[in-house]
Design a protein around this motif. Structure first.
Motif, PDB file in Angstrom:
ATOM      1  N   ALA A   1       0.835  -1.202   0.000  1.00  0.00           N
ATOM      2  CA  ALA A   1       0.000   0.000   0.000  1.00  0.00           C
ATOM      3  C   ALA A   1       0.870   1.252   0.000  1.00  0.00           C
ATOM      4  O   ALA A   1       0.590   2.214  -0.714  1.00  0.00           O
ATOM      5  CB  ALA A   1      -0.924  -0.001   1.209  1.00  0.00           C
ATOM      6  N   ARG A   2       1.939   1.224   0.787  1.00  0.00           N
ATOM      7  CA  ARG A   2       2.845   2.375   0.820  1.00  0.00           C
ATOM      8  C   ARG A   2       3.476   2.597  -0.546  1.00  0.00           C
ATOM      9  O   ARG A   2       3.623   3.739  -0.998  1.00  0.00           O
ATOM     10  CB  ARG A   2       3.932   2.161   1.860  1.00  0.00           C
ATOM     11  N   LEU A   3       3.868   1.513  -1.191  1.00  0.00           N
ATOM     12  CA  LEU A   3       4.454   1.638  -2.530  1.00  0.00           C
ATOM     13  C   LEU A   3       3.469   2.266  -3.505  1.00  0.00           C
ATOM     14  O   LEU A   3       3.833   3.119  -4.319  1.00  0.00           O
ATOM     15  CB  LEU A   3       4.921   0.270  -3.039  1.00  0.00           C
ATOM     16  N   ARG A   4       2.220   1.845  -3.407  1.00  0.00           N
ATOM     17  CA  ARG A   4       1.195   2.417  -4.291  1.00  0.00           C
ATOM     18  C   ARG A   4       0.972   3.896  -4.012  1.00  0.00           C
ATOM     19  O   ARG A   4       0.845   4.709  -4.928  1.00  0.00           O
ATOM     20  CB  ARG A   4      -0.113   1.649  -4.140  1.00  0.00           C
ATOM     21  N   VAL A   5       0.893   4.218  -2.732  1.00  0.00           N
ATOM     22  CA  VAL A   5       0.684   5.621  -2.362  1.00  0.00           C
ATOM     23  C   VAL A   5       1.882   6.457  -2.816  1.00  0.00           C
ATOM     24  O   VAL A   5       1.709   7.560  -3.364  1.00  0.00           O
ATOM     25  CB  VAL A   5       0.444   5.754  -0.840  1.00  0.00           C
ATOM     26  N   ASN A   6       3.086   5.941  -2.634  1.00  0.00           N
ATOM     27  CA  ASN A   6       4.274   6.667  -3.083  1.00  0.00           C
ATOM     28  C   ASN A   6       4.247   6.867  -4.597  1.00  0.00           C
ATOM     29  O   ASN A   6       4.622   7.930  -5.100  1.00  0.00           O
ATOM     30  CB  ASN A   6       5.545   5.926  -2.672  1.00  0.00           C
ATOM     31  N   LYS A   7       3.800   5.847  -5.311  1.00  0.00           N
ATOM     32  CA  LYS A   7       3.702   5.960  -6.769  1.00  0.00           C
ATOM     33  C   LYS A   7       2.699   7.048  -7.148  1.00  0.00           C
ATOM     34  O   LYS A   7       2.953   7.864  -8.044  1.00  0.00           O
ATOM     35  CB  LYS A   7       3.275   4.624  -7.375  1.00  0.00           C
ATOM     36  N   LEU A   8       1.563   7.067  -6.459  1.00  0.00           N
ATOM     37  CA  LEU A   8       0.551   8.091  -6.730  1.00  0.00           C
ATOM     38  C   LEU A   8       1.102   9.488  -6.440  1.00  0.00           C
ATOM     39  O   LEU A   8       0.868  10.431  -7.202  1.00  0.00           O
ATOM     40  CB  LEU A   8      -0.710   7.827  -5.910  1.00  0.00           C
ATOM     41  N   VAL A   9       1.840   9.616  -5.342  1.00  0.00           N
ATOM     42  CA  VAL A   9       2.409  10.917  -4.976  1.00  0.00           C
ATOM     43  C   VAL A   9       3.407  11.358  -6.042  1.00  0.00           C
ATOM     44  O   VAL A   9       3.430  12.532  -6.442  1.00  0.00           O
ATOM     45  CB  VAL A   9       3.057  10.846  -3.578  1.00  0.00           C
ATOM     46  N   ARG A  10       4.229  10.423  -6.536  1.00  0.00           N
ATOM     47  CA  ARG A  10       5.188  10.777  -7.592  1.00  0.00           C
ATOM     48  C   ARG A  10       4.462  11.221  -8.853  1.00  0.00           C
ATOM     49  O   ARG A  10       4.867  12.183  -9.516  1.00  0.00           O
ATOM     50  CB  ARG A  10       6.100   9.585  -7.894  1.00  0.00           C
ATOM     51  N   GLU A  11       3.378  10.537  -9.193  1.00  0.00           N
ATOM     52  CA  GLU A  11       2.607  10.930 -10.375  1.00  0.00           C
ATOM     53  C   GLU A  11       2.009  12.314 -10.198  1.00  0.00           C
ATOM     54  O   GLU A  11       1.999  13.127 -11.123  1.00  0.00           O
ATOM     55  CB  GLU A  11       1.511   9.902 -10.654  1.00  0.00           C
ATOM     56  N   ILE A  12       1.509  12.600  -9.001  1.00  0.00           N
ATOM     57  CA  ILE A  12       0.951  13.927  -8.716  1.00  0.00           C
ATOM     58  C   ILE A  12       2.047  14.980  -8.821  1.00  0.00           C
ATOM     59  O   ILE A  12       1.841  16.058  -9.389  1.00  0.00           O
ATOM     60  CB  ILE A  12       0.270  13.946  -7.331  1.00  0.00           C
ATOM     61  N   ASP A  13       3.231  14.671  -8.270  1.00  0.00           N
ATOM     62  CA  ASP A  13       4.357  15.609  -8.357  1.00  0.00           C
ATOM     63  C   ASP A  13       4.734  15.885  -9.805  1.00  0.00           C
ATOM     64  O   ASP A  13       5.034  17.025 -10.181  1.00  0.00           O
ATOM     65  CB  ASP A  13       5.560  15.072  -7.592  1.00  0.00           C
ATOM     66  N   LYS A  14       4.741  14.849 -10.631  1.00  0.00           N
ATOM     67  CA  LYS A  14       5.046  15.033 -12.054  1.00  0.00           C
ATOM     68  C   LYS A  14       4.025  15.962 -12.708  1.00  0.00           C
ATOM     69  O   LYS A  14       4.372  16.832 -13.500  1.00  0.00           O
ATOM     70  CB  LYS A  14       5.064  13.691 -12.776  1.00  0.00           C
ATOM     71  N   CYS A  15       2.754  15.736 -12.371  1.00  0.00           N
ATOM     72  CA  CYS A  15       1.700  16.586 -12.942  1.00  0.00           C
ATOM     73  C   CYS A  15       1.879  18.036 -12.516  1.00  0.00           C
ATOM     74  O   CYS A  15       1.735  18.950 -13.329  1.00  0.00           O
ATOM     75  CB  CYS A  15       0.321  16.075 -12.515  1.00  0.00           C
ATOM     76  N   ILE A  16       2.202  18.226 -11.257  1.00  0.00           N
ATOM     77  CA  ILE A  16       2.387  19.592 -10.754  1.00  0.00           C
ATOM     78  C   ILE A  16       3.564  20.247 -11.457  1.00  0.00           C
ATOM     79  O   ILE A  16       3.499  21.416 -11.851  1.00  0.00           O
ATOM     80  CB  ILE A  16       2.577  19.577  -9.218  1.00  0.00           C
ATOM     81  N   SER A  17       4.647  19.502 -11.618  1.00  0.00           N
ATOM     82  CA  SER A  17       5.825  20.084 -12.285  1.00  0.00           C
ATOM     83  C   SER A  17       5.509  20.414 -13.746  1.00  0.00           C
ATOM     84  O   SER A  17       5.990  21.415 -14.280  1.00  0.00           O
ATOM     85  CB  SER A  17       7.031  19.151 -12.181  1.00  0.00           C
ATOM     86  N   LEU A  18       4.714  19.575 -14.404  1.00  0.00           N
ATOM     87  CA  LEU A  18       4.324  19.876 -15.785  1.00  0.00           C
ATOM     88  C   LEU A  18       3.445  21.127 -15.854  1.00  0.00           C
ATOM     89  O   LEU A  18       3.545  21.916 -16.790  1.00  0.00           O
ATOM     90  CB  LEU A  18       3.599  18.680 -16.411  1.00  0.00           C
ATOM     91  N   LEU A  19       2.574  21.288 -14.873  1.00  0.00           N
ATOM     92  CA  LEU A  19       1.728  22.469 -14.837  1.00  0.00           C
ATOM     93  C   LEU A  19       2.532  23.743 -14.583  1.00  0.00           C
ATOM     94  O   LEU A  19       2.189  24.818 -15.068  1.00  0.00           O
ATOM     95  CB  LEU A  19       0.643  22.319 -13.774  1.00  0.00           C
ATOM     96  N   ASN A  20       3.617  23.618 -13.819  1.00  0.00           N
ATOM     97  CA  ASN A  20       4.434  24.778 -13.485  1.00  0.00           C
ATOM     98  C   ASN A  20       5.334  25.210 -14.635  1.00  0.00           C
ATOM     99  O   ASN A  20       5.857  26.310 -14.629  1.00  0.00           O
ATOM    100  CB  ASN A  20       5.286  24.493 -12.241  1.00  0.00           C
ATOM    101  N   GLU A  21       5.520  24.348 -15.637  1.00  0.00           N
ATOM    102  CA  GLU A  21       6.400  24.699 -16.753  1.00  0.00           C
ATOM    103  C   GLU A  21       5.783  25.719 -17.660  1.00  0.00           C
ATOM    104  O   GLU A  21       4.679  25.926 -17.880  1.00  0.00           O
ATOM    105  CB  GLU A  21       6.750  23.454 -17.560  1.00  0.00           C
TER     106      GLU A  21
END
Length: 98
Positions: free
Chosen positions: A78-98
């Motif tokens: 579950a932690r691995l999944r949550v970490n994966k989701l957080v990384r995906e969210i971070d990627k989305c945020i970084s793409l939005l900030n570009e």
């Protein structure tokens, strides 16, 4: 050639042409029916593909939510999944900030 023989040849040619036209019309009707079926199957395929994607998303959410309730061994997954989701969210945020 006699006139009667020419009439027979013309009559057979007319019959052959009539048969060819009938077969052509039948082939066109079959083609139209096949195209209609193909269109219908493509639409159904798109719908089923969309449903599959939705089910996959729901399954992932279910697995993630059950990860919080499961045994200690499953907590790691579950932690691995949550970490994966957080990384995906971070990627989305970084793409939005570009």
């Amino acid at each position: 050639m006699s006139g009667n023989n020419k009439d027979d040849i013309i009559s057979r040619l007319q019959n052959n042409v009539s048969e060819l036209l009938a077969k052509y019309r039948e082939a066109v009707a079959e083609r139209d029916e096949a195209e209609s079926l193909l269109t219908s199957l493509r639409d159904e395929h798109k719908l089923l593909k969309k449903q599959l994607e939705e089910m996959k998303a729901r399954y992932d959410m279910l697995i993630t939510s059950q990860g919080f309730v499961m045994t200690e061994g499953d907590v790691k997954n579950a932690r691995l999944r949550v970490n994966k989701l957080v990384r995906e969210i971070d990627k989305c945020i970084s793409l939005l900030n570009e």
